[in-house]
Scaffold this motif. Structure first.
Motif, PDB file in Angstrom:
ATOM      1  N   LEU A 173       0.813  -1.214   0.000  1.00 15.99           N
ATOM      2  CA  LEU A 173       0.000   0.000   0.000  1.00 15.99           C
ATOM      3  C   LEU A 173       0.848   1.266   0.000  1.00 15.99           C
ATOM      4  CD1 LEU A 173      -2.699   1.411   0.097  1.00 15.99           C
ATOM      5  CD2 LEU A 173      -2.756   1.062   2.573  1.00 15.99           C
ATOM      6  N   GLU A 174       1.823   1.325   0.888  1.00 17.12           N
ATOM      7  CA  GLU A 174       2.675   2.520   0.944  1.00 17.12           C
ATOM      8  C   GLU A 174       3.434   2.705  -0.361  1.00 17.12           C
ATOM      9  OE1 GLU A 174       5.075   2.876   4.496  1.00 17.12           O
ATOM     10  OE2 GLU A 174       3.629   1.675   5.612  1.00 17.12           O
ATOM     11  N   GLN A 175       3.931   1.594  -0.928  1.00 17.54           N
ATOM     12  CA  GLN A 175       4.645   1.698  -2.198  1.00 17.54           C
ATOM     13  C   GLN A 175       3.733   2.175  -3.306  1.00 17.54           C
ATOM     14  OE1 GLN A 175       8.049   1.175  -2.476  1.00 17.54           O
ATOM     15  NE2 GLN A 175       7.684   2.150  -4.462  1.00 17.54           N
ATOM     16  N   LYS A 176       2.472   1.761  -3.256  1.00 14.73           N
ATOM     17  CA  LYS A 176       1.491   2.196  -4.253  1.00 14.73           C
ATOM     18  C   LYS A 176       1.300   3.706  -4.187  1.00 14.73           C
ATOM     19  CE  LYS A 176      -1.869   0.777  -7.151  1.00 14.73           C
ATOM     20  NZ  LYS A 176      -1.684  -0.082  -8.319  1.00 14.73           N
ATOM     21  N   VAL A 177       1.275   4.235  -2.960  1.00 14.66           N
ATOM     22  CA  VAL A 177       1.148   5.686  -2.781  1.00 14.66           C
ATOM     23  C   VAL A 177       2.339   6.404  -3.398  1.00 14.66           C
ATOM     24  CG1 VAL A 177       1.167   7.537  -1.061  1.00 14.66           C
ATOM     25  CG2 VAL A 177      -0.290   5.537  -0.714  1.00 14.66           C
ATOM     26  N   TYR A 178       3.547   5.911  -3.094  1.00 10.88           N
ATOM     27  CA  TYR A 178       4.754   6.562  -3.616  1.00 10.88           C
ATOM     28  C   TYR A 178       4.838   6.451  -5.138  1.00 10.88           C
ATOM     29  CZ  TYR A 178       6.200   6.490   1.297  1.00 10.88           C
ATOM     30  OH  TYR A 178       6.257   6.672   2.654  1.00 10.88           O
ATOM     31  N   ASP A 179       4.484   5.280  -5.676  1.00  7.75           N
ATOM     32  CA  ASP A 179       4.532   5.086  -7.128  1.00  7.75           C
ATOM     33  C   ASP A 179       3.563   6.028  -7.844  1.00  7.75           C
ATOM     34  OD1 ASP A 179       6.416   3.130  -6.814  1.00  7.75           O
ATOM     35  OD2 ASP A 179       5.033   1.455  -7.084  1.00  7.75           O
ATOM     36  N   THR A 180       2.390   6.221  -7.270  1.00  8.52           N
ATOM     37  CA  THR A 180       1.401   7.109  -7.885  1.00  8.52           C
ATOM     38  C   THR A 180       1.923   8.533  -7.960  1.00  8.52           C
ATOM     39  OG1 THR A 180      -0.395   5.729  -7.047  1.00  8.52           O
ATOM     40  CG2 THR A 180      -0.970   7.955  -7.726  1.00  8.52           C
ATOM     41  N   ILE A 181       2.643   8.958  -6.919  1.00  7.06           N
ATOM     42  CA  ILE A 181       3.213  10.310  -6.906  1.00  7.06           C
ATOM     43  C   ILE A 181       4.319  10.429  -7.950  1.00  7.06           C
ATOM     44  CG2 ILE A 181       4.559  11.945  -5.521  1.00  7.06           C
ATOM     45  CD1 ILE A 181       3.042  10.847  -3.070  1.00  7.06           C
ATOM     46  N   VAL A 182       5.234   9.469  -7.941  1.00  8.45           N
ATOM     47  CA  VAL A 182       6.378   9.523  -8.858  1.00  8.45           C
ATOM     48  C   VAL A 182       5.921   9.474 -10.314  1.00  8.45           C
ATOM     49  CG1 VAL A 182       8.424   8.264  -9.647  1.00  8.45           C
ATOM     50  CG2 VAL A 182       8.013   8.560  -7.197  1.00  8.45           C
ATOM     51  N   GLU A 183       4.934   8.629 -10.603  1.00  9.32           N
ATOM     52  CA  GLU A 183       4.457   8.464 -11.975  1.00  9.32           C
ATOM     53  C   GLU A 183       3.429   9.523 -12.370  1.00  9.32           C
ATOM     54  OE1 GLU A 183       2.977   4.494 -12.027  1.00  9.32           O
ATOM     55  OE2 GLU A 183       4.913   3.618 -11.481  1.00  9.32           O
ATOM     56  N   GLU A 184       3.117  10.435 -11.412  1.00  7.87           N
ATOM     57  CA  GLU A 184       2.190  11.543 -11.657  1.00  7.87           C
ATOM     58  C   GLU A 184       0.850  11.049 -12.181  1.00  7.87           C
ATOM     59  OE1 GLU A 184       4.244  14.229 -14.240  1.00  7.87           O
ATOM     60  OE2 GLU A 184       5.555  14.966 -12.658  1.00  7.87           O
ATOM     61  N   ARG A 185       0.354   9.980 -11.563  1.00  5.57           N
ATOM     62  CA  ARG A 185      -0.940   9.445 -11.949  1.00  5.57           C
ATOM     63  C   ARG A 185      -2.044  10.101 -11.125  1.00  5.57           C
ATOM     64  NH1 ARG A 185       0.375   3.194 -11.454  1.00  5.57           N
ATOM     65  NH2 ARG A 185      -1.801   2.940 -12.073  1.00  5.57           N
ATOM     66  N   ASP A 186      -3.277   9.993 -11.608  1.00 13.86           N
ATOM     67  CA  ASP A 186      -4.406  10.648 -10.940  1.00 13.86           C
ATOM     68  C   ASP A 186      -4.680  10.049  -9.563  1.00 13.86           C
ATOM     69  OD1 ASP A 186      -4.728  12.206 -13.182  1.00 13.86           O
ATOM     70  OD2 ASP A 186      -6.225  10.896 -14.082  1.00 13.86           O
TER      71      ASP A 186
END
Length: 340
Positions: free
Chosen positions: A67-80
Motif C-alpha cells: 500500500l505505501e509503495q502504491k502511494v509513492y509510485d502514484t506520486i512519482v508516476e504523476e498518476r491521478d
C-alpha cells in the motif's frame, strides 16, 4: 493567516483527507469526513500505522504490504490516483479512490491523500490506466531483455573472432557484430524512450554512426560525419530495417571511400515529405564506386542486404556517383501488422 486556519480547513473539509510524513509510514492527521468512512480517530498529532487504518479485504490482501509503495509510485508516476478495496464500517466492501499529493513544509516532505468513494466510471478509467501502465512496464522489460541478449551475441562474435586467423573471416564477423549491435540500439532506445513504441531517429542515427567510427577508425581517421536529421520519430517496425541500412551504407563508406588516410565527410540527412513519406540521403565525398558496378547486379553481401532492406520498407533507392557516392532512399513508415 496562521496555521490554525489551515488545520480547521483540513479537519472540516467535506472530502476525506489524511496526512503522512514521508518515510515514516504513519498517519499524523485525519479529518472528520474520512474518519466517518474508515471508523478511525480524527484529529492532528496522530500516529496511526497506515495499514491499520485501511483494513484490506481478503481479495486484495496482497495490497496490504504494497500500500505505501502504491502511494509513492502514484506520486512519482504523476498518476491521478488508484483504487483501494476495503470493508467499510457496515462490513460491506467498498472501493475508495486515493489521490496522493506530495509537498514540502519546513524542510520536511509530507503526503496529503484525498480519499473518496469511487464511482463506477472513475473506477473503470483508473483500472484501465493501471492496466496500461503495467503493460508498459512489461513491454520495457521485454525490450531490455532483448537488448541484453543481442549484446551477449555481439560479445560472443567478438570473442570468437579472436580465435580466427583469416582476416577476411574476421571482417565478416565484425560486420555481423555491427549488425547485431545496430539491432540492440533499437531495443535500447525503446527501453529508455519516454514514449513507448517510438524512436527518436536523430539520436539513434548518432549512436550507430559513432559506434561505427570507433570500429573502423583505422580505415577513416580523417573522416567526419555530418547530421541533418530533425523531428523524426519512427516505430520499431520501420526503425529496425532502417537502422540496418544505416549500418551497411556507413560502414561501407568508412571502409572503402577514403583510402590511404584521405580526408572527407559523410553526410546523413533525413526529412519527412508532404505525402507522409521520408527521404534518407547518405552521401560521401570519397573516391566513389567503380564506374562499371551496377547496383542491382552487385554480389556484395552488404549491398545485397541494402537492396533487401529497401524492399522490406516498400521503398525506392537511387544511386548517384557524380561527386563521391550518394544513396537516396524514399520510404513510408511501416504499419504494424498482427503476426500469426
Amino acid at each position: 493567516m496562521n496555521n490554525d486556519i489551515f488545520i480547521q480547513a483540513f479537519l472540516s473539509s467535506p472530502e476525506g483527507m489524511l496526512l503522512i510524513e514521508k518515510g515514516k509510514g504513519s498517519i499524523i492527521a485525519m479529518n472528520k469526513s474520512l474518519s466517518e468512512i474508515l471508523g478511525s480517530p480524527e484529529g492532528v498529532d496522530l500516529s496511526l500505522p497506515i495499514h491499520e487504518v485501511f483494513p484490506i479485504s481478503d481479495e486484495s490482501s496482497s495490497l496490504c504490504v504494497l500500500l505505501e509503495q502504491k502511494v509513492y509510485d502514484t506520486i512519482v508516476e504523476e498518476r491521478d490516483g488508484f483504487i483501494l478495496q476495503i470493508p467499510d464500517t457496515s462490513g460491506c466492501s467498498t472501493n475508495l479512490l486515493l489521490r496522493p499529493r506530495q509537498f514540502c513544509l519546513n524542510g520536511r516532505d509530507y503526503i496529503l491523500i484525498m480519499v473518496s468513494k469511487a464511482s463506477g466510471e472513475v473506477e473503470a478509467n483508473l483500472r484501465m490506466k493501471d492496466a496500461l501502465a503495467e503493460k508498459e512496464v512489461l513491454l520495457r522489460e521485454v525490450h531490455h531483455r532483448v537488448k541484453n541478449n543481442l549484446q551477449v551475441i555481439s560479445s560472443l562474435l567478438n570473442l570468437q573472432s579472436q580465435f580466427v586467423d583469416d582476416s577476411r573471416i574476421v571482417g565478416y564477423m565484425t560486420d555481423s557484430q555491427n549488425r547485431v549491435r545496430a539491432l540492440g540500439y533499437v531495443y535500447e532506445h525503446l527501453y529508455r524512450s519516454k514514449e513507448v513504441g517510438r524512436i527518436d531517429f536523430s539520436e539513434y542515427t548518432t549512436r550507430i554512426t559513432q559506434s561505427l567510427l570507433r570500429e573502423y577508425s583505422s580505415f577513416a581517421q580523417r573522416v567526419h560525419i555530418k547530421y541533418d536529421v530533425r523531428d523524426v520519430t519512427l516505430n520499431p517496425d520501420t526503425s529496425i530495417p532502417l537502422g540496418l541500412l544505416l549500418n551497411e551504407l556507413i560502414s561501407n563508406a568508412l571502409r572503402h571511400a577514403f583510402p590511404n588516410g584521405r580526408e572527407g565527410a559523410i553526410n546523413i540527412s533525413m526529412r519527412p515529405n508532404d505525402d507522409r513519406s521520408y527521404t534518407l540521403i547518405i552521401s560521401d565525398d570519397g573516391v566513389g564506386l567503380p564506374p562499371d558496378m551496377e547496383f542491382d547486379r552487385v554480389e556484395s553481401l552488404g549491398l545485397l542486404l541494402v537492396s533487401s532492406l529497401v524492399s522490406q520498407l516498400d521503398g525506392t533507392i537511387e544511386l548517384k556517383r557524380d561527386r563521391g557516392t550518394e544513396f537516396k532512399i524514399t520510404f513510408k513508415a511501416l504499419q504494424y501488422k498482427e503476426r500469426r
